[in-house]
Design a protein around this motif. Structure first.
Motif, PDB file in Angstrom:
ATOM      1  N   ASN A  54      -3.983   5.136 -10.432  1.00 56.65           N
ATOM      2  CA  ASN A  54      -5.045   4.220 -10.021  1.00 56.65           C
ATOM      3  C   ASN A  54      -5.919   4.909  -8.975  1.00 56.65           C
ATOM      4  O   ASN A  54      -5.765   6.097  -8.712  1.00 56.65           O
ATOM      5  N   ALA A  64      -5.237  -2.311  -5.224  1.00 51.78           N
ATOM      6  CA  ALA A  64      -4.123  -1.775  -6.013  1.00 51.78           C
ATOM      7  C   ALA A  64      -3.528  -0.592  -5.251  1.00 51.78           C
ATOM      8  O   ALA A  64      -2.632  -0.740  -4.451  1.00 51.78           O
ATOM      9  N   SER A  68       0.306  -0.841  -5.288  1.00 49.40           N
ATOM     10  CA  SER A  68       0.879  -0.945  -6.624  1.00 49.40           C
ATOM     11  C   SER A  68       2.162  -0.141  -6.735  1.00 49.40           C
ATOM     12  O   SER A  68       3.094  -0.521  -7.455  1.00 49.40           O
ATOM     13  N   ASP A 120      -0.916   0.299 -14.409  1.00 44.84           N
ATOM     14  CA  ASP A 120      -1.997  -0.046 -13.484  1.00 44.84           C
ATOM     15  C   ASP A 120      -3.351   0.440 -14.005  1.00 44.84           C
ATOM     16  O   ASP A 120      -4.064  -0.321 -14.638  1.00 44.84           O
ATOM     17  N   GLY A 122      -6.497   0.408 -13.512  1.00 43.77           N
ATOM     18  CA  GLY A 122      -7.475  -0.238 -12.657  1.00 43.77           C
ATOM     19  C   GLY A 122      -8.931  -0.095 -13.061  1.00 43.77           C
ATOM     20  O   GLY A 122      -9.617  -1.087 -13.196  1.00 43.77           O
ATOM     21  N   ALA A 144      -3.266  -3.218 -15.388  1.00 40.82           N
ATOM     22  CA  ALA A 144      -3.335  -4.314 -14.409  1.00 40.82           C
ATOM     23  C   ALA A 144      -4.800  -4.724 -14.273  1.00 40.82           C
ATOM     24  O   ALA A 144      -5.329  -5.405 -15.145  1.00 40.82           O
ATOM     25  N   PRO A 323      -3.320  -7.892  -8.850  1.00 43.99           N
ATOM     26  CA  PRO A 323      -2.969  -6.665  -9.567  1.00 43.99           C
ATOM     27  C   PRO A 323      -1.621  -6.089  -9.144  1.00 43.99           C
ATOM     28  O   PRO A 323      -0.852  -5.611  -9.983  1.00 43.99           O
ATOM     29  N   GLN A 324      -1.327  -6.114  -7.862  1.00 44.62           N
ATOM     30  CA  GLN A 324      -0.060  -5.572  -7.390  1.00 44.62           C
ATOM     31  C   GLN A 324       1.119  -6.410  -7.886  1.00 44.62           C
ATOM     32  O   GLN A 324       2.153  -5.858  -8.295  1.00 44.62           O
ATOM     33  N   VAL A 327       1.704  -5.490 -11.495  1.00 49.16           N
ATOM     34  CA  VAL A 327       2.421  -4.223 -11.650  1.00 49.16           C
ATOM     35  C   VAL A 327       3.919  -4.452 -11.489  1.00 49.16           C
ATOM     36  O   VAL A 327       4.725  -3.924 -12.269  1.00 49.16           O
TER      37      VAL A 327
END
Length: 424
Positions: A54, A64, A68, A120, A122, A144, A323-324, A327
């Motif tokens: 990412n 992220a 992440s 991820d 991104g 993600a 997003p995290q 993941v």
């Protein structure tokens, strides 16, 4: 635990993440009887390798980035209780929002370093490039914060899974709601790469369907710091709503300059078409107050999300973004499938992931559908007014839940070849 990444990320991280960024690879393994039927006999190289790629040093790094990797580490902690004998390693890298760098990293991981799954990504432009490599090598990639609908649409792949959102999820609900309230003239300020271009396309389609009108769009370079000309075009457009189709530091800077130019006192309403918790933290409630957006997850939803958020905060020094959290969920669901099937062979693992509902704090009960989207609820949120915040990082009022059945483009409208093969 150790991790390999670009040293430029160090100053952008907090807590444990900052310490991890100086080392060479995350390795988590344990010995003992497995609670799930995990057998190393079907594991290539006797180790499962996961790569987190990412933006870890640029405008998308806060949402992220190193966080992440922390989330992936928490997933491994939870997985060890289920299959402690399965050896797992995580590597991480910074693609710097450049498709060629992302492809080079992922190709090397797949072909030379035994990475089984990448998570991820991104950046939409990087994701579209990585999708081709994963398809070619028959390797799994789980996205993600990738917005472009092409990932699970015209460029879908049996090995590419979307765990968080796409631009249709993010724009369709808010546009329908605001147009119904009479705010039907929209102008778009968007990032000039695959994500922003696709988001404007999806927005204008949703706007037309809702009976609204697009007053135009302007695209800015990724990483610009001067939004004056873009904001002035929006101000003179005659639009009721100025929609920002950008993310991370781009949105933070856009909104700060929106306020500096006095546009918050005008009649136009700003809408963040992609808004993350770290964006609000970065700009502060004075600047962000009243912004509305859609999110797939929020740390303060219930006791389970709050417990996970505390663990994450203790390691990263910030509350987790959607997003995290995604993941964490993707890594955990993947590892459960590897343990259950006793193999890291992509086809068998994906089949098990598809057949088994998600069971975690992110999207309990969610399932993968034919176009490889994980289908789950979304939330329409609004940023609180200054003074209404009861505790740190509690920035959102949840206005309503958008049920999964209404949050996704119908499969009947999909242009994904996997859907056609399954019988649309």
């Amino acid at each position: 635990m150790t991790m390999k990444t670009d040293d430029r990320s160090v100053s952008k991280t907090r807590g444990l993440a900052g310490r991890l960024l100086t080392a060479a690879a995350i390795t988590i393994s344990a010995a003992g009887p497995a609670a799930l039927p995990a057998s190393a006999a079907g594991i290539s190289g006797d180790v499962v390798r996961i790569g987190v790629v990412n933006d870890q040093s640029g405008p998308l790094s806060d949402l992220a980035g190193a966080g992440s990797v922390v989330a992936a580490g928490l997933a491994l902690e939870d997985f060890k209780a289920l299959a402690p004998s399965l050896k797992v390693e995580i590597v991480a890298a910074d693609h710097q929002n450049k498709a060629d760098i992302g492809v080079e990293i992922v190709r090397k991981w797949y072909e030379a370093e035994g990475v089984d799954m990448v998570v991820d990504v991104g950046n939409s432009a990087v994701a579209l490039a990585v999708q081709s490599i994963a398809r070619e090598r028959n390797k799994l990639v789980i996205y993600a914060a990738v917005g472009t609908t092409d990932i699970t649409g015209s460029q879908c792949s049996p090995t590419g899974l979307a765990w968080l959102h796409d631009n249709y999820n993010l724009v369709s609900g808010p546009i329908r709601r605001l147009v119904a309230q009479g705010q039907d003239k929209w102008f778009f300020i968007a990032a000039d790469y695959a994500f922003g271009q696709n988001m404007v396309k999806e927005s204008e389609s949703a706007l037309k369907a809702a009976g609204g009108t697009s007053m135009g769009a302007v695209f800015h370079p990724l990483g610009t710091t001067d939004y004056a000309s873009f904001l002035l075009q929006a101000q003179s457009s005659g639009a009721d709503v100025v929609a920002f189709a950008n993310a991370g530091a781009q949105l933070v800077t856009s909104m700060k300059q929106w306020n500096e130019f006095g546009m918050s006192a005008g009649n136009q309403r700003p809408v963040a078409e992609l808004m993350f918790l770290t964006d609000i933290h970065g700009m502060g409630l004075e600047t962000a107050q009243g912004l509305t957006g859609v999110t797939a997850w929020y740390w303060d939803l219930n006791d389970g999300t709050r417990a996970f958020a505390k663990r994450f905060f203790d390691r990263h020094g910030a509350m987790p973004t959607a997003p995290q959290a995604s993941v964490y969920s993707a890594v955990l669901h993947y590892l459960k499938a590897v343990a259950a099937t006793g193999t890291d062979e992509t086809g068998r693992v994906v089949a098990h992931m598809r057949a088994t509902p998600v069971n975690d704090i992110y999207a309990p009960g969610a399932r993968l559908r034919a176009d490889n989207k994980l289908v789950h609820d979304f939330y329409l949120v609004q940023v609180k007014q200054p003074g209404a915040q009861e505790k740190p990082w509690a920035y959102y009022n949840v206005l309503e839940t958008i049920p999964a059945a209404y949050a996704y483009r119908p499969l009947s409208e999909s242009d994904c070849s996997l859907v056609t093969a399954a019988g649309k």
